[in-house]
Design a protein around this motif. Structure first.
Motif, PDB file in Angstrom:
ATOM      1  N   SER A 118       0.841  -1.200   0.000  1.00 27.33           N
ATOM      2  CA  SER A 118       0.000   0.000   0.000  1.00 27.33           C
ATOM      3  C   SER A 118       0.875   1.248   0.000  1.00 27.33           C
ATOM      4  CB  SER A 118      -0.927  -0.004   1.220  1.00 27.33           C
ATOM      5  OG  SER A 118      -0.172  -0.132   2.402  1.00 27.33           O
ATOM      6  N   GLY A 119       0.392   2.285  -0.699  1.00 22.65           N
ATOM      7  CA  GLY A 119       1.121   3.546  -0.753  1.00 22.65           C
ATOM      8  C   GLY A 119       1.080   4.260   0.594  1.00 22.65           C
ATOM      9  N   PRO A 120       1.875   5.345   0.724  1.00 22.44           N
ATOM     10  CA  PRO A 120       1.916   6.065   2.009  1.00 22.44           C
ATOM     11  C   PRO A 120       0.545   6.604   2.408  1.00 22.44           C
ATOM     12  CG  PRO A 120       3.072   7.271   0.258  1.00 22.44           C
ATOM     13  CD  PRO A 120       2.730   5.938  -0.298  1.00 22.44           C
ATOM     14  N   ASN A 121       0.237   6.493   3.671  1.00 25.40           N
ATOM     15  CA  ASN A 121      -1.016   7.012   4.238  1.00 25.40           C
ATOM     16  C   ASN A 121      -2.278   6.291   3.790  1.00 25.40           C
ATOM     17  OD1 ASN A 121       0.088   8.886   5.909  1.00 25.40           O
ATOM     18  ND2 ASN A 121       0.067  10.506   4.366  1.00 25.40           N
ATOM     19  N   LEU A 122      -2.126   5.235   3.014  1.00 26.32           N
ATOM     20  CA  LEU A 122      -3.324   4.492   2.613  1.00 26.32           C
ATOM     21  C   LEU A 122      -3.526   3.324   3.563  1.00 26.32           C
ATOM     22  CD1 LEU A 122      -5.654   3.901   0.637  1.00 26.32           C
ATOM     23  CD2 LEU A 122      -4.067   2.509  -0.686  1.00 26.32           C
ATOM     24  N   GLY A 123      -4.688   3.280   4.166  1.00 24.36           N
ATOM     25  CA  GLY A 123      -5.017   2.161   5.030  1.00 24.36           C
ATOM     26  C   GLY A 123      -4.647   2.402   6.476  1.00 24.36           C
ATOM     27  N   VAL A 124      -5.387   1.698   7.340  1.00 30.68           N
ATOM     28  CA  VAL A 124      -5.151   1.822   8.781  1.00 30.68           C
ATOM     29  C   VAL A 124      -3.723   1.385   9.122  1.00 30.68           C
ATOM     30  CG1 VAL A 124      -5.914   0.970  11.026  1.00 30.68           C
ATOM     31  CG2 VAL A 124      -7.591   1.435   9.241  1.00 30.68           C
ATOM     32  N   VAL A 125      -3.282   0.351   8.432  1.00 27.80           N
ATOM     33  CA  VAL A 125      -1.909  -0.147   8.610  1.00 27.80           C
ATOM     34  C   VAL A 125      -1.328  -0.394   7.217  1.00 27.80           C
ATOM     35  CG1 VAL A 125      -2.271  -1.260  10.850  1.00 27.80           C
ATOM     36  CG2 VAL A 125      -2.826  -2.501   8.753  1.00 27.80           C
ATOM     37  N   PRO A 126      -0.009  -0.411   7.080  1.00 25.19           N
ATOM     38  CA  PRO A 126       0.560  -0.781   5.769  1.00 25.19           C
ATOM     39  C   PRO A 126       0.122  -2.204   5.418  1.00 25.19           C
ATOM     40  CG  PRO A 126       2.243   0.140   7.216  1.00 25.19           C
ATOM     41  CD  PRO A 126       1.027  -0.073   8.062  1.00 25.19           C
ATOM     42  N   SER A 127      -0.186  -2.429   4.180  1.00 29.97           N
ATOM     43  CA  SER A 127      -0.671  -3.762   3.802  1.00 29.97           C
ATOM     44  C   SER A 127       0.054  -4.251   2.558  1.00 29.97           C
ATOM     45  CB  SER A 127      -2.180  -3.744   3.561  1.00 29.97           C
ATOM     46  OG  SER A 127      -2.521  -2.814   2.565  1.00 29.97           O
TER      47      SER A 127
ATOM     48  N   LEU B  35      -5.956   1.650  -6.943  1.00 30.21           N
ATOM     49  CA  LEU B  35      -6.306   1.822  -5.520  1.00 30.21           C
ATOM     50  C   LEU B  35      -5.161   2.441  -4.712  1.00 30.21           C
ATOM     51  CD1 LEU B  35      -8.325  -1.336  -4.425  1.00 30.21           C
ATOM     52  CD2 LEU B  35      -9.108   0.742  -5.540  1.00 30.21           C
ATOM     53  N   GLY B  36      -4.007   2.594  -5.317  1.00 27.75           N
ATOM     54  CA  GLY B  36      -2.894   3.215  -4.606  1.00 27.75           C
ATOM     55  C   GLY B  36      -1.849   2.228  -4.122  1.00 27.75           C
ATOM     56  N   TYR B  37      -1.853   1.011  -4.634  1.00 32.86           N
ATOM     57  CA  TYR B  37      -0.818   0.033  -4.288  1.00 32.86           C
ATOM     58  C   TYR B  37       0.354   0.171  -5.261  1.00 32.86           C
ATOM     59  CZ  TYR B  37      -3.512  -2.226  -0.687  1.00 32.86           C
ATOM     60  OH  TYR B  37      -4.173  -2.473   0.484  1.00 32.86           O
ATOM     61  N   LYS B  38       1.557  -0.087  -4.754  1.00 35.92           N
ATOM     62  CA  LYS B  38       2.774   0.040  -5.563  1.00 35.92           C
ATOM     63  C   LYS B  38       3.460  -1.326  -5.661  1.00 35.92           C
ATOM     64  CE  LYS B  38       2.227   4.570  -4.909  1.00 35.92           C
ATOM     65  NZ  LYS B  38       1.492   5.358  -5.896  1.00 35.92           N
TER      66      LYS B  38
END
Lengths: 247, 217
Positions: B41-50, B105-108
């Protein structure tokens, strides 16, 4: 008219048998073409459940035999920011998840801004939940009765939030069972729609059904109809219903 | 939920391992050729990094995509005692635009690998899959045709078995039993626990190949 002949041919037992055989075959191999339509109220008119009842009565008046209930669920997913910060600017503000009534083992995600429809197993919902990057916020159910009508299957229903009874819209699916080519079925669906509008007009309801053509090519979808086409139509329909509520 | 163990084997002993597995399985091996993409997951996306893995099965005539999420391992004193990891795994088949979906969705892309090898499916107290693969890296993005072998002399062996909350003890026993059977050739342990190659591998492989006439059964 071709469409009228098809409706009348229902009364032939041999044709009914061949219809049912071809139906079971077609359902196992491919999707047949559907059109989604939504109810557009006249300016100043409001939605009410009486319109839905009249549309159901209209389906029965055309010879439709009630064939059970159906429900499709649409979920709005929104990004979950980390801590109290705002979600990143380059991610979608929301996207849609769709569980179609006739594809219980599958699930669809639609990103309208990216013209993208993803087809996955139903377990993708569990993966989204575990990732904790997007949250399912609001669920809308499209539900109602379905009718068999010769070569057509009609599903007339209402759109309501899952946690409330507020009527958000009225819509219908018209499925033309013999064909899976969008172009080849266009004329007969247009003719059916004309007959439907004519029958409904006699009831002097404050509005009418509209079919908005989705641009399937933008989503990379071909003429051969699939469940992804239905998912795109639901997204278009939802956008129309929300616009109608706002106006 | 799945039970999993991993280990490594020298490439020169892979044929012996294949012979052994063929004898245990009875069914022919399956070809494995999987393009694995690990997304974060990109920075600041999601409650926790995934993190999510997209697997493209290139062994099939038409490549198919699977989304795989590996959750945390079962913890506790009992879990510490066993040599098998029990973890939450969720998979879903997906259409071939799934990479574009997660990018949107903002995943790298964190890294990608090509895994090539074979797999056997065994029914030994549980439905067990043994996968033996070589890992390849790609010099250019997604260039699976130009993939370069990372460790030519070493291959990865992974044993997995689906399990449920009410039967994972039986599945752990079945996997442990298979590990013991393979022990002369390789040592298998929980993922992330490096155990290296076993000193008896050469002798065990020679014995196996001798008994099988030097040919794969």
């Amino acid at each position: 008219m071709h469409c009228a002949i098809v409706l009348e041919s229902l009364h032939s037992p041999s044709l009914s048998l061949s219809l049912s055989l071809s139906l079971s075959l077609s359902l196992s191999l491919f999707m047949t073409v559907k059109w989604l339509m939504h109810w557009q109220p006249n300016p100043g008119a409001t939605l009410n459940s009486q319109i839905l009842a009249e549309a159901c009565a209209c389906a029965e008046g055309l010879g439709g035999a009630k064939d059970g209930r159906w429900r499709t669920a649409m979920t709005f997913y929104r990004p979950m920011p980390r801590d109290s910060s705002a979600p990143p600017a380059d991610v979608p503000r929301d996207f849609l998840g769709l569980a179609l009534h006739d594809r219980p083992d599958t699930y669809f995600f639609i990103l309208r801004a990216h013209r993208l429809v993803l087809h996955a197993d139903a377990s993708i919902q569990a993966i989204m939940e575990k990732l904790q990057s997007y949250k399912a916020r609001v669920v809308f159910n499209f539900e109602g009765f379905q009718y068999k009508l010769g070569d057509f299957r009609l599903r007339v229903g209402k759109c309501v939030p899952s946690m409330a009874e507020t009527l958000r819209g009225i819509m219908m699916e018209v499925e033309y069972l013999p064909l899976s080519s969008i172009e080849k079925s266009r004329q007969i669906l247009e003719e059916f729609f004309d007959i439907w509008q004519e029958a409904l007009a006699k009831k002097s309801l404050p509005g009418h059904f509209i079919h908005i053509e989705s641009n399937f090519a933008d989503y990379g979808l071909q003429d051969h109809y699939t469940s992804q086409h239905t998912a795109v139509q639901y997204a278009t329909c939802m956008a129309q219903l929300m616009a109608a509520v706002r106006s | 939920m799945e039970c999993v163990v991993q280990g490594i084997i020298e490439t020169q002993h892979v044929e012996a391992l294949e012979t052994l597995l063929q004898g245990l399985c009875g069914a022919p091996k399956e070809r494995v050729r999987v393009h694995e993409l690990c997304l974060k997951s990109g920075p600041n996306l999601g409650v926790v990094p995934s993190e999510v893995r997209l697997l493209c099965d290139l062994a099939l005539p038409t490549p198919t995509w699977t989304v795989r999420h590996v959750g945390g391992a079962v913890r506790g004193a009992a879990a510490e005692q066993i040599c098998v990891q029990v973890r939450q795994v969720t998979e879903s088949k997906a259409s071939n635009n799934v990479l574009r979906f997660f990018y949107a969705l903002g995943y790298k892309l964190d890294h990608e690998l090509l895994k090539v090898g074979f797999a056997f499916r065994l029914q030994r107290g549980a439905q067990i899959t043994v996968t033996v693969t070589s890992a390849y890296k790609m010099p250019k993005l997604h260039s699976t045709d130009e993939a370069v072998l990372i460790t030519p002399s070493i291959q990865l062996v992974e044993i997995t078995a689906p399990a449920a909350a009410d039967n994972y003890n039986e599945v752990v026993s079945a996997v442990t039993s298979l590990c013991e059977h393979l022990a002369p050739l390789l040592h298998l342990s929980k993922p992330g626990v490096s155990t290296g190659i076993v000193p008896t591998a050469a002798a065990a492989a020679a014995s196996l190949m001798l008994n099988s006439g030097g040919k794969t059964l």
